[in-house]
Structures are given as C-alpha cells and as structure tokens.
Design an enzyme around this catalytic site. Structure first.
Site, PDB file in Angstrom:
ATOM      1  N   SER A  15       0.858  -1.194   0.000  1.00  0.00           N
ATOM      2  CA  SER A  15       0.000   0.000   0.000  1.00  0.00           C
ATOM      3  C   SER A  15       0.894   1.244   0.000  1.00  0.00           C
ATOM      4  O   SER A  15       2.120   1.132   0.041  1.00  0.00           O
ATOM      5  CB  SER A  15      -0.917  -0.013   1.223  1.00  0.00           C
ATOM      6  OG  SER A  15      -0.148  -0.088   2.386  1.00  0.00           O
ATOM      7  N   SER A  16       0.276   2.406  -0.018  1.00  0.00           N
ATOM      8  CA  SER A  16       0.975   3.700   0.039  1.00  0.00           C
ATOM      9  C   SER A  16       1.967   3.911  -1.101  1.00  0.00           C
ATOM     10  O   SER A  16       3.034   4.481  -0.897  1.00  0.00           O
ATOM     11  CB  SER A  16       1.729   3.867   1.372  1.00  0.00           C
ATOM     12  OG  SER A  16       0.881   3.660   2.443  1.00  0.00           O
ATOM     13  N   GLY A  18       1.146   5.621  -3.766  1.00  0.00           N
ATOM     14  CA  GLY A  18       0.830   6.916  -4.374  1.00  0.00           C
ATOM     15  C   GLY A  18      -0.090   6.800  -5.582  1.00  0.00           C
ATOM     16  O   GLY A  18       0.073   7.540  -6.562  1.00  0.00           O
ATOM     17  N   GLY A  20      -3.044   7.799  -5.706  1.00  0.00           N
ATOM     18  CA  GLY A  20      -3.773   9.074  -5.783  1.00  0.00           C
ATOM     19  C   GLY A  20      -2.988  10.107  -6.576  1.00  0.00           C
ATOM     20  O   GLY A  20      -3.551  10.840  -7.400  1.00  0.00           O
ATOM     21  N   LYS A 190      14.498  -5.476  -8.340  1.00  0.00           N
ATOM     22  CA  LYS A 190      13.850  -6.787  -8.513  1.00  0.00           C
ATOM     23  C   LYS A 190      12.455  -6.633  -9.139  1.00  0.00           C
ATOM     24  O   LYS A 190      11.640  -5.823  -8.690  1.00  0.00           O
ATOM     25  CB  LYS A 190      13.714  -7.499  -7.144  1.00  0.00           C
ATOM     26  CG  LYS A 190      15.020  -7.679  -6.404  1.00  0.00           C
ATOM     27  CD  LYS A 190      16.087  -8.367  -7.219  1.00  0.00           C
ATOM     28  CE  LYS A 190      16.050  -9.852  -7.212  1.00  0.00           C
ATOM     29  NZ  LYS A 190      17.190 -10.440  -7.993  1.00  0.00           N
ATOM     30  N   CYS A 384     -11.022  26.753  12.276  1.00  0.00           N
ATOM     31  CA  CYS A 384     -12.057  25.974  12.948  1.00  0.00           C
ATOM     32  C   CYS A 384     -11.798  25.921  14.462  1.00  0.00           C
ATOM     33  O   CYS A 384     -11.938  26.936  15.120  1.00  0.00           O
ATOM     34  CB  CYS A 384     -12.194  24.601  12.299  1.00  0.00           C
ATOM     35  SG  CYS A 384     -13.871  23.957  12.456  1.00  0.00           S
ATOM     36  N   LEU A 385     -11.352  24.787  15.005  1.00  0.00           N
ATOM     37  CA  LEU A 385     -11.061  24.782  16.442  1.00  0.00           C
ATOM     38  C   LEU A 385     -10.002  25.853  16.764  1.00  0.00           C
ATOM     39  O   LEU A 385      -9.985  26.415  17.858  1.00  0.00           O
ATOM     40  CB  LEU A 385     -10.564  23.394  16.883  1.00  0.00           C
ATOM     41  CG  LEU A 385     -10.328  23.239  18.377  1.00  0.00           C
ATOM     42  CD1 LEU A 385     -11.613  23.414  19.178  1.00  0.00           C
ATOM     43  CD2 LEU A 385      -9.712  21.878  18.704  1.00  0.00           C
ATOM     44  N   HIS A 510     -12.877  25.960   6.600  1.00  0.00           N
ATOM     45  CA  HIS A 510     -11.585  25.357   6.243  1.00  0.00           C
ATOM     46  C   HIS A 510     -11.125  25.859   4.876  1.00  0.00           C
ATOM     47  O   HIS A 510     -11.443  25.237   3.857  1.00  0.00           O
ATOM     48  CB  HIS A 510     -11.716  23.836   6.190  1.00  0.00           C
ATOM     49  CG  HIS A 510     -11.953  23.216   7.521  1.00  0.00           C
ATOM     50  ND1 HIS A 510     -10.942  22.652   8.273  1.00  0.00           N
ATOM     51  CD2 HIS A 510     -13.088  23.077   8.246  1.00  0.00           C
ATOM     52  CE1 HIS A 510     -11.457  22.186   9.402  1.00  0.00           C
ATOM     53  NE2 HIS A 510     -12.756  22.429   9.412  1.00  0.00           N
ATOM     54  N   GLU A 512      -8.354  25.616   3.593  1.00  0.00           N
ATOM     55  CA  GLU A 512      -7.374  24.693   2.994  1.00  0.00           C
ATOM     56  C   GLU A 512      -7.987  23.732   1.980  1.00  0.00           C
ATOM     57  O   GLU A 512      -7.285  23.227   1.109  1.00  0.00           O
ATOM     58  CB  GLU A 512      -6.631  23.915   4.093  1.00  0.00           C
ATOM     59  CG  GLU A 512      -7.418  22.859   4.849  1.00  0.00           C
ATOM     60  CD  GLU A 512      -8.195  23.382   6.051  1.00  0.00           C
ATOM     61  OE1 GLU A 512      -8.469  24.597   6.108  1.00  0.00           O
ATOM     62  OE2 GLU A 512      -8.537  22.566   6.936  1.00  0.00           O
TER      63      GLU A 512
HETATM   64  N1  GLN Z   1     -14.436  20.535  17.354  1.00  0.00           N
HETATM   65  C1  GLN Z   1     -14.875  21.763  16.804  1.00  0.00           C
HETATM   66  C2  GLN Z   1     -16.340  21.721  16.376  1.00  0.00           C
HETATM   67  O1  GLN Z   1     -16.887  20.677  16.165  1.00  0.00           O
HETATM   68  C3  GLN Z   1     -13.996  22.201  15.653  1.00  0.00           C
HETATM   69  C4  GLN Z   1     -14.025  21.281  14.488  1.00  0.00           C
HETATM   70  C5  GLN Z   1     -12.864  21.461  13.543  1.00  0.00           C
HETATM   71  O2  GLN Z   1     -11.833  22.027  13.911  1.00  0.00           O
HETATM   72  N2  GLN Z   1     -12.992  20.955  12.341  1.00  0.00           N
HETATM   73  O3  GLN Z   1     -16.951  22.739  16.226  1.00  0.00           O
END
Ligand code: GLN
Length: 548
Positions: A15-16, A18, A20, A190, A384-385, A510, A512
C-alpha cells in the site's frame, strides 16, 4: 467515440505507493490536452465514509462543496486538476452494502438470495458510472483503494472485470501501480513482486494495460523489457515513477515517458493538441527554487501524522510558490505546550497556524498559543477549532472571563463563548451529521478579510458542530475583536479578526480545502505574505535596533 472512457488505477505489492498522485497527475496531463476529466476513488473499507475515522487511522478527512466527508486523495484530485469533486467521487464498501441492504429491506430483490455477485458487483458498477451520466466528462479515472490480493478489494476488481467486458474494447483500461524494490545486498532492482502482482490481477480476469513502477533507482532498458515480457505489455507501457522531492513533479516525469499518449492509444482516442504544462512548470520552478524562506508553526494535536493536516500543508506550498517563498512547517504538539516552554518552542517562527481539531486533548495548548501570538503580534491564522480557541483566549484574558470555554470541553461552563449549534443539539449519530460543506459568508466593509478576498460574499467549506456564541459578540467587538464574516442566513460568526494586529484572523471554515495549484487560496496567500513581512521587519529591527 463512446463516452466516457474509463481508466482504472489499481495497486499491487504494497500500500501507500501513491495511486492518488499518479491518478491526479495523469488527470492533469489529459485535462491539459483538452479532455474533460474527473477522478473518483473506491475505498474498500466498511465505514460509510472517513468522517468517523481518527486522523491517525486514515489521515485528513477531506470535505467537498456538497458536504461529503471523503478520502484525502480527493484533495489531490482537486489540487491538481483545479476542479471540484462531490459526494459521488468517493464510494466505500460501506456505502455499497448500505444501498444493497436498504434495497433488500424494501423487498426490491423480489425474494432472491442477495449475493456479492451479482448484487454487490452490480451496485459497484452502477456507482462507478454515476459520475459519467451527466455527460460532463470524456474520461473518468477510478482509483481503487487497497492492494490487489486483499480480500476486501475482491468485489471491486470483479466489478471492474465485468464492466470492462460490458463497456467493450478500447473503452476502458487498467493502470497497475507496483513497487520495484532495490536489493542493496545484490545491488539490483527486482521485478518479481511486480510480476506476481500482475499475475494476481490476471487470476481475477483482469489484464493490466500499463504498469507504473515505483522505484528508488532508474529502471534500465533490460528491466523494462523484462517487466514488459512477463506482464504481456509493450515496452512503452512500462512507466518508471522514481521517488521525487515533490509530488508536484510527478506529472512532468509521466509526461516525459508519454504516459498520456500511451493511455489515449489504449483507449482509441485521437490525440488532441499537445499537453501544455507551462503554468504548472512555472509553479514547480518557484516551488523548488524560491527566493524567500519562512517557517510557520502548526499547533495541533495530530502532528505526529502529518497527513492529518495534508490540505493545510499543500495550501502553504501553493501560496508559498505564488509568493516565491518556501514555507517550512514546524509541527508543534499542542498537548505539550506550556507557559514555561512556549517561548522556546516558538523561537524563530515567522507565523503560527492554530489547527482544526476535536475533543479536549491539547486544547489548552492552543489557547496558550493564541495568547502568545496575540500578545507578541505574531501573524496568526486559526482554522475551525483554531478560531474557537482564539475566541476562548480573548474571552479569558481580555474580557476577564477566566472560566471561558467551549461546551465541547465543558458543557457546564459559566462562559460558553463557543457553544453547540442549535441544529446540532438533538444530533446523536456521529457520521455525516456535522455542519458540512459549502456555506455563504458575507464580509464586512473595512476589514482585513474584505481586502484579502476582494469581494463581499464568499463560499467556504465547513466541518464542525460548535460555533461562536453571539451573546458575547458585542463585548468582543468593543474590545477590538471583530466578527468580519457572518453567515447571512443564520447570523453565525464565520470569521474573527483583531483590529489591533497586522494579521490575527480566525476562521470557522476550512480554507485549505479550496486551495489548488492554479488558484492558491487568498487567505493562505495573505497569511504567508504577512509572515514574510513580519520576518523582514524583525530582521530590520535586529539590524538597526529600531522598532519597525
Ligand atoms: N471541534 C470543533 C467543532 O466541532 C472544531 C471542528 C474542527 O476544527 N474541524 O466545532
């Protein structure tokens, strides 16, 4: 030409390897020739989706616009191809069985015995073809997770065998990815594991059309010939994929060996105009030879498996290349951050990213990081968090609510600055029940965030249950922490930013998940730029002794 044509990517030996990245790279080559391409992933595990998996099990959970919690490979597809994916791009064994069992309960099988063949394989074939129904694609690449020979992959391979037969000649093909290991003791590469892997695939009735060989060393002409001979392939259908310093170089390497042309020939498709990788190569050049160099600390609790934050790391690469900068990440475990060690731990860093996360472990470390950055004017992005901990810190240290908390950590807290969303209160099931996917956010005039995005309304992807508690908003704003982005329908605070800092921004969403090579995310670009400026002014300060 019967459309769409299907390319299946399987993996063998280990596995791994790549799959993807190889799928995404091939997708990019075909797309840049003018074909309409998408990529989907079939995962052989029984979870309905990876949303309930600990990041240590499976790396980051990637979220699509339509709110699906998916495998991290979908992130690679989006980043390479610059196209959005959806819930239909990721199918698991769990989803397949769930659909079949629901049909059985409804009585749809009219008293028949429900079996792996044909019921499960039929459902797999149906799912594989859903994306193509829109007519939006010429070519669909399907990556099959797992390794050939695994018990759990068998129904997928069998479904592919059947589908290839049904689709007819030249309408589908198999790319098999294997490992060609180097034996140091004999100084040789090999081929045997690859031979066995191709044979194993053939035992399931599937012949590979192309072999992509992961290797640490060059594959010589004679090894290529040997692999071709044993695997029933033409020499040019054996492709070398050597270890590289960056995944973004893979398309170039595959192009050099004409993988795109081999594939188009196998599928009986006329060659469209040449591949044009000019933009991609420009990005690659800047990524590999940047002028600037910065180091950003990523404070999180899953840092020992960096794949847990894959999209964040990739977003830094995109933004860095755009700004001609290499962004090094210092991985900082929030569970070990203390008042005593924070200065030493953050020493030399040009910016801090406070990462997303769940649960109470390591949360105090994030709060400390937020405080340190706010007090020391360090460019900070909280996601987020990360944003939630910035709010907790502000409530404790500026508003004086010492006991401020998120109700995720303490349901009885006196000051729930972060609290469970109204719609989440009755939710008991864990899978797929968070606030997920793309939501609109309105940006306030005269804020940093507005000048970063240069528009008044944005769409960003979410994955959370808790939110900023609007009862505290007035006090936050009076003290310089502004809600600069709000969901227009619900009033949820999506962005907090400090008026008193160059860059101190927390986002509930997010960013990202939406950064791609072609479109680096504006927020990451702005954050990296702020860290470059911070570094430059620190250097000037040190050189001149003057505060900049
Ligand atoms: N735990 C937090 C929430 O549910 C933040 C979630 C996160 O960082 N994706 O709101």
């Amino acid at each position: 030409m019967k459309l769409p044509k299907h390319i299946f990517v399987t993996g063998g030996v280990t596995s791994s390897l790549g799959k993807g990245i190889v799928s995404a790279s091939l997708g990019l080559l075909l797309k840049s020739r003018g074909y309409r391409v998408t990529i989907q992933k079939l995962d052989p595990y029984i979870n309905i989706d990876p949303g309930t998996l600990n990041p240590y099990e499976h790396g980051e959970c990637y979220v699509t616009d339509d709110g699906a919690e998916t495998d991290l490979d979908l992130g690679h597809y989006e980043r390479f191809l610059n196209i959005p994916t959806s819930k239909d791009n990721n199918v698991t064994t769990g989803k397949i069985y769930q659909t079949v069992i629901n049909k059985e309960r409804r009585g749809d099988f009219l008293g028949k015995t429900v079996q792996v063949i044909p019921h499960i394989t039929n459902e797999i074939k149906r799912r594989i073809q859903i994306i193509g129904k829109s007519g939006d694609y010429d070519i669909i690449i399907t990556e099959i997770g797992g390794t050939v020979g695994d018990i759990e992959s068998l129904p997928f391979i069998e479904a592919v065998r059947q589908l290839r037969w049904e689709l007819g000649e030249k309408n589908s093909m198999i790319i098999h990815l294997t490992l060609v290991p180097y034996l140091a003791s004999s100084g040789e590469l090999k081929t045997k594991p690859s031979q066995h892997s191709v044979r194993l695939l053939m035992e399931s009735g599937v012949q590979a059309n192309v072999l992509v060989c992961r290797t640490e060393h060059d594959i010589s002409k004679s090894i290529r010939e040997k692999l071709a001979l044993f695997c029933n392939l033409k020499n040019e259908n054996v492709i070398e994929c050597k270890d590289l310093s960056t995944i973004y170089e893979v398309p170039k390497v595959l192009l050099k060996q004409k993988l795109d042309q081999v594939v188009l020939r196998e599928l009986g498709i006329d060659l469209y105009p040449e591949v044009d990788l000019t933009k991609w190569n420009y990005f690659l050049e800047r990524h590999k030879n940047p002028k600037n160099h910065i180091e950003i600390g990523l404070v999180g609790k899953y840092v020992s498996l960096q794949d847990s934050y894959l999209s964040i790391a990739e977003s830094f690469i995109h933004a860095g290349a755009y700004l001609d900068a290499k962004v090094d990440i210092r991985w900082i475990y929030s569970g070990e951050l203390t008042k005593e060690n924070i200065e030493e731990t953050f020493k030399g860093l040009d910016g801090i990213l406070i990462a997303p996360g769940f649960g109470d472990r390591g949360i105090e470390g994030k709060v400390l990081a937020a405080q340190y950055c706010r007090e020391n004017n360090i460019p900070t992005l909280g996601i987020c968090l990360g944003m939630q901990t910035m709010a907790i810190e502000f409530a404790r240290n500026i508003l004086g609510y010492e006991k401020a908390e998120s109700t995720e950590v303490n349901t009885q807290t006196e000051h729930p600055v972060i609290s469970i969303m109204e719609q989440q209160k009755g939710v008991t099931e864990k899978g797929g029940t968070m606030r997920l996917g793309s939501w609109t956010c309105e940006l306030k005039e005269n804020t940093s965030i507005k000048s970063i995005y240069e528009k008044s309304e944005i769409q960003e992807r979410h994955r959370h249950r808790y939110e900023f508690n609007n009862e505290y908003l007035g006090q936050f704003e009076e003290n310089g922490m502004i809600a600069s982005g709000i969901n227009p329908d619900t009033g949820l605070v999506e962005i907090l930013e400090s008026k008193n800092h160059h860059f101190y921004i927390g986002v509930q969403f997010h960013p990202e998940y939406k950064s791609t090579v072609e479109n680096p995310h504006p927020l990451f670009k702005a954050f990296v730029e702020a860290t470059i400026n911070h570094k430059t002014s620190n250097q000037l300060e040190n050189a001149t002794g003057k505060k900049i």
